[in-house]
Design a protein around this motif. Structure first.
Motif, mmCIF file in Angstrom:
data_model
loop_
_atom_site.group_PDB
_atom_site.id
_atom_site.type_symbol
_atom_site.label_atom_id
_atom_site.label_comp_id
_atom_site.label_asym_id
_atom_site.label_seq_id
_atom_site.Cartn_x
_atom_site.Cartn_y
_atom_site.Cartn_z
ATOM 1 N N ALA A 176 1.011 -1.246 0.077
ATOM 2 C CA ALA A 176 0.024 0.097 -0.071
ATOM 3 C C ALA A 176 0.993 1.315 -0.071
ATOM 4 O O ALA A 176 1.872 1.293 0.750
ATOM 5 N N THR A 177 0.303 2.130 -0.624
ATOM 6 C CA THR A 177 1.201 3.555 -0.652
ATOM 7 C C THR A 177 0.764 4.428 0.490
ATOM 8 O O THR A 177 -0.328 4.173 0.896
ATOM 9 N N LEU A 178 1.633 5.351 0.585
ATOM 10 C CA LEU A 178 1.285 6.432 1.710
ATOM 11 C C LEU A 178 -0.074 7.218 1.282
ATOM 12 O O LEU A 178 -0.758 7.442 2.055
ATOM 13 N N GLN A 179 -0.037 7.350 -0.047
ATOM 14 C CA GLN A 179 -1.357 7.897 -0.675
ATOM 15 C C GLN A 179 -2.619 7.178 -0.357
ATOM 16 O O GLN A 179 -3.571 7.582 0.013
ATOM 17 N N ASP A 180 -2.679 5.600 -0.431
ATOM 18 C CA ASP A 180 -3.614 5.062 -0.226
ATOM 19 C C ASP A 180 -4.113 5.039 0.971
ATOM 20 O O ASP A 180 -5.320 5.259 1.382
ATOM 21 N N VAL A 181 -3.185 5.018 1.960
ATOM 22 C CA VAL A 181 -3.484 5.257 3.521
ATOM 23 C C VAL A 181 -4.186 6.533 3.905
ATOM 24 O O VAL A 181 -5.034 6.637 4.722
ATOM 25 N N LEU A 182 -3.447 7.438 3.218
ATOM 26 C CA LEU A 182 -4.057 8.714 3.626
ATOM 27 C C LEU A 182 -5.311 9.248 3.179
ATOM 28 O O LEU A 182 -6.158 9.697 3.684
ATOM 29 N N ARG A 183 -5.463 8.917 2.041
ATOM 30 C CA ARG A 183 -6.709 9.244 1.198
ATOM 31 C C ARG A 183 -7.980 8.291 1.616
ATOM 32 O O ARG A 183 -9.097 8.343 2.042
ATOM 33 N N ASP A 184 -7.547 6.938 1.638
ATOM 34 C CA ASP A 184 -8.768 5.810 1.523
ATOM 35 C C ASP A 184 -8.880 5.486 2.891
ATOM 36 O O ASP A 184 -9.735 5.067 3.469
ATOM 37 N N LYS A 185 -7.795 5.459 3.965
ATOM 38 C CA LYS A 185 -8.065 5.042 5.265
ATOM 39 C C LYS A 185 -8.171 6.153 6.254
ATOM 40 O O LYS A 185 -9.197 5.994 7.113
ATOM 41 N N LEU A 186 -7.334 7.125 6.172
ATOM 42 C CA LEU A 186 -7.674 8.226 7.091
ATOM 43 C C LEU A 186 -8.663 9.322 6.368
ATOM 44 O O LEU A 186 -8.929 10.432 7.124
ATOM 45 N N LYS A 201 -4.567 14.330 -3.384
ATOM 46 C CA LYS A 201 -5.204 13.911 -4.575
ATOM 47 C C LYS A 201 -4.428 12.935 -5.431
ATOM 48 O O LYS A 201 -3.391 12.329 -4.947
ATOM 49 N N SER A 202 -4.885 12.547 -6.131
ATOM 50 C CA SER A 202 -4.292 11.583 -7.168
ATOM 51 C C SER A 202 -4.670 11.776 -8.570
ATOM 52 O O SER A 202 -5.380 10.964 -9.253
ATOM 53 N N GLY A 203 -3.824 12.606 -9.164
ATOM 54 C CA GLY A 203 -4.042 12.692 -10.610
ATOM 55 C C GLY A 203 -3.231 11.867 -11.439
ATOM 56 O O GLY A 203 -3.535 11.806 -12.715
ATOM 57 N N CYS A 204 -2.329 10.915 -11.060
ATOM 58 C CA CYS A 204 -1.730 10.022 -11.717
ATOM 59 C C CYS A 204 -1.534 8.696 -11.229
ATOM 60 O O CYS A 204 -1.283 7.814 -11.831
ATOM 61 N N GLY A 205 -1.045 8.641 -10.010
ATOM 62 C CA GLY A 205 -0.656 7.499 -9.248
ATOM 63 C C GLY A 205 0.564 7.019 -9.601
ATOM 64 O O GLY A 205 1.088 5.936 -9.306
ATOM 65 N N GLN A 206 1.365 7.987 -10.394
ATOM 66 C CA GLN A 206 2.663 7.241 -11.024
ATOM 67 C C GLN A 206 3.944 8.384 -10.983
ATOM 68 O O GLN A 206 4.904 8.382 -11.798
ATOM 69 N N GLY A 207 3.717 9.381 -10.267
ATOM 70 C CA GLY A 207 4.874 10.411 -9.757
ATOM 71 C C GLY A 207 4.920 11.494 -10.685
ATOM 72 O O GLY A 207 5.842 12.079 -10.780
ATOM 73 N N GLY A 208 4.007 11.581 -11.668
ATOM 74 C CA GLY A 208 4.016 12.685 -12.797
ATOM 75 C C GLY A 208 3.289 13.905 -12.500
ATOM 76 O O GLY A 208 3.639 14.909 -13.378
ATOM 77 N N CYS A 209 2.652 14.247 -11.485
ATOM 78 C CA CYS A 209 1.805 15.325 -11.446
ATOM 79 C C CYS A 209 1.984 16.046 -10.318
ATOM 80 O O CYS A 209 1.524 17.429 -9.931
ATOM 81 N N GLY A 210 2.402 15.601 -9.080
ATOM 82 C CA GLY A 210 2.564 16.256 -7.716
ATOM 83 C C GLY A 210 1.306 16.574 -6.896
ATOM 84 O O GLY A 210 1.204 17.224 -5.605
ATOM 85 N N SER A 211 0.177 16.098 -7.625
ATOM 86 C CA SER A 211 -1.214 16.377 -6.737
ATOM 87 C C SER A 211 -1.379 15.581 -5.527
ATOM 88 O O SER A 211 -2.184 16.115 -4.624
ATOM 89 N N CYS A 212 -0.417 14.611 -5.158
ATOM 90 C CA CYS A 212 -0.558 13.795 -3.980
ATOM 91 C C CYS A 212 0.588 14.236 -2.948
ATOM 92 O O CYS A 212 0.694 13.370 -2.022
ATOM 93 N N SER A 213 1.488 15.540 -3.250
ATOM 94 C CA SER A 213 2.437 15.759 -2.442
ATOM 95 C C SER A 213 2.009 16.150 -0.949
ATOM 96 O O SER A 213 1.055 16.745 -0.684
#
Ligand code: FES
Ligand code: FES
Lengths: 163, 448
Positions: free
Chosen positions: A23-33, A39-51
């Motif tokens: 699980a990524t930190l994004q999954d945990v922060l968004r979906d669990k907490l 945000k999740s604009g790409c899920g692959q390091g290209g957009c910065g929306s999950c900073s």
């Protein structure tokens, strides 16, 4: 691989979460907490929306494995408003019309915070460099850069911290 | 009225949602969290054009965490559709899930529902489709040349047929051939625009949640919430009242979120499983599968006098709709409506065609149809100026439409501001205009 219980320090709170392997930190922060500013604009390091910040360093939460965060302190945009007061950096985004749809804004603010925390008086080029991992499709980058310039100015006027 | 009395004009007005954006409190469709939510991933065509020989979903169904799969056989209502059917546009030509053929690479074939996005993705990758590849068509003029077979039975010549049997959105005004015969110069060229992805930062997506009352709530980032609801209901053959569509802040749209691409299949999946279903395009899907701005080709021929007056303009244009119609007939109407540009030309002939190819279906993007028209017309204006050795600003001022002029669409021009806009732009750009051009207005043609 089995689900697993991990502990994370997020926005000044201790959180225990059950995560799936990888699980990524994004999954945990968004979906669990449910910290929806991540945000999740790409899920692959290209957009910065999950900073987010991890021990003050700017990180892309979509490329960070939750398990590897360990004891580090995680800060999301929500963490800036624990007392509900708006911080100067956010105020500068508002005054400079530095958002339209707002989807990129949380990531932009976090990238700007990381920059100002380490360099309170950045040049325009340093601001552009500091935001270079964050994409915006609506606003144009000029108002965003102006917002960070204004925030830096406000900080040097008051001697306060960015946020 | 003084500026003081105006509440909005001439002032900066606060943007209502800015503070909420800056705090990260704006709610997007994805910001609702439901327990036991399923994730939908699509198995898509690997071929731009092929007959489907067989579809085998058994390995996908057996894949860990996969809950169910949906093919065209599971569709309870329509098998093919068009978003504008309710306003009389047709025939409906686009499969909701492909059955006998695929006509573009990325066309949806099988929806796979999984306990997690990863389980659904892994399952979707295990769907096996056996294709019998067919030759692809990728060029608009080739597509309608008559040398290639029709992509669908709906469009025998691979182009759209407007009502009254018109193969194109047309303008016929004056007599272009006579205009060409009388002209001092003929200026001709061909212009091509690219497909452009709207690329919103938030990809297309929705969450469909069944309620206890038999209704389904859909959180969606569509740009057209009622349109999406009505189309979803029509596709599935259910009453619109069974669907509760909630829009929210759209994380960037630009025309890229009007295709009703995700809602119908998500609602069907929610009805089938009784569980909340999320269907979110990956970034790759957003870039490769979601519709783009159409690519346009325009062939323009102008008849021009020595003094710069354009006396005839003939335009043949081709909108690359991709494999299916979607909203292209509307796009080409707007495109033709923009001809012959903001100029008064006494003889105009336009054929604007919607052409079908094996590219991904194209759709709306800011200024649907209009951008391509302006792009080509203004490049052509520069070419005309160069050909006859005239200043391009003066050429435009001379030909710009005035109030009272009859436009090619048989509408008398009102509220023109073209002359004044060019003059203001010239001043800002530091471009000197001769006195008679500075004196021109939208109310007369004195200088000509
Ligand atoms: S979602 Fe992490 S960089 Fe785009
Ligand atoms: S404001 Fe929409 S992406 Fe930046």
């Amino acid at each position: 691989m089995e689900d697993k219980l991990i502990r994370l320090a997020v926005n000044g709170r201790d959180e225990a979460v059950v995560i799936q392997p990888l699980a990524t930190l994004q999954d945990v922060l968004r979906d669990k907490l449910e910290l929806n500013a991540v945000k999740s604009g790409c899920g692959q390091g290209g957009c910065g929306s999950c900073s987010v910040l991890v021990d003050g360093e700017l990180q892309l939460s979509c490329l960070t494995l939750a398990e590897r965060v360990g004891d580090a302190e995680v800060t999301t945009l929500e963490g800036l408003n624990e007392t509900n007061a708006i911080v100067p950096l956010q105020q500068a985004f508002i005054e400079n019309y530095a958002a339209q749809c707002g989807y990129c804004t949380a990531g932009m603010v976090m990238a700007a915070k990381a920059l100002l925390d380490r360099n309170p008086a950045p040049s325009r080029d340093e601001i552009v460099e500091g935001l270079s991992g964050n994409l915006c499709r609506c606003t144009g980058f000029a108002p965003i850069v102006r917002a960070v310039q204004q925030a830096a100015q406000a900080l040097s006027d008051t001697g306060e911290e960015a946020s | 009225m003084s500026m003081k009395e105006l509440g909005v004009v001439g002032r900066n007005v606060g943007q209502r949602d800015l503070e909420s954006h800056a705090r990260g409190q704006t709610t997007y469709y994805e910001d609702v969290h439901y327990p036991r939510m399923l994730h939908l991933k699509m198995h898509r065509s690997a071929e731009p054009h092929a007959r489907i020989v067989s579809v085998d979903t058994s390995a996908a169904e057996a894949s860990p965490g996969v809950v169910c799969v949906l093919t065209h056989e599971d569709l309870p209502g329509k098998k093919v559709w068009n978003g504008l059917a309710a306003v009389g546009v047709g025939p409906e030509d686009e499969p909701i899930l492909a059955f006998d053929k695929v006509r573009w690479r990325g066309e949806p074939i099988v929806a796979v529902l999984g306990e997690s996005a990863e389980a659904a993705r892994a399952g979707a990758a295990k769907v096996e489709v056996d294709y019998d590849p067919l030759p692809g068509v990728f060029d608009v003029e080739e597509a309608i040349s008559g040398s290639l077979p029709a992509l669908t039975a709906h469009w025998p010549n691979n182009h759209y047929i407007y009502p009254d049997d018109h193969g194109a959105a047309q303008i016929r005004f004056g007599d272009v051939e006579q205009g060409f015969a009388e002209a001092d110069h003929i200026v001709e060229d061909s212009y091509q625009t690219s497909p452009i992805e709207q690329a919103p930062m938030e990809t297309n997506g929705c969450i469909a949640k069944p309620g206890g009352d038999g209704r389904i709530t859909v959180h969606t980032n569509t740009q057209a919430v009622h349109f999406a609801r009505d189309n979803t209901a029509a596709i599935l053959g259910i009453a619109p009242g069974k669907l509760r569509f909630l829009g929210g802040t759209v994380g960037g749209g630009f025309g890229g979120k009007v295709d009703v691409a995700v809602e119908p299949i998500s609602v069907l999946a929610a009805m089938r499983t009784g569980r909340p279903v999320k269907f979110k395009y990956t970034r790759e899907e957003e870039m490769q599968v979601s519709s783009t701005r159409s690519a346009w080709r325009l062939n323009i021929k102008d008849g021009v006098m020595d003094d710069g007056r354009i006396v005839a303009r003939k335009i043949t244009s081709y909108q690359d709709s991709g494999a299916y119609l979607r909203f292209s007939s509307y796009g080409s109407m707007k495109h033709a409506g923009h001809m012959p540009g903001p100029y008064t030309i006494p003889n105009v002939w336009v054929d604007a065609r919607v052409v079908f190819t094996n590219r991904p279906p194209s759709s709306a993007m800011r200024g649907f149809g209009v951008m391509a028209a302006s792009f080509a017309i203004e490049l052509q204006m520069d070419k005309v100026a160069k050909t006859i050795g005239m200043d391009p600003w003066q050429l435009r001022l001379l030909n710009a439409y005035r109030n009272g002029d009859m436009r090619a669409h048989r509408k008398v021009n009102e509220d023109a501001a073209m002359v004044e806009t060019i003059q203001a732009a010239a001043q800002l750009a530091g471009h000197e205009l001769p006195a008679e051009y500075q004196a021109m207005t939208s109310w007369d043609r004195k200088a000509s």
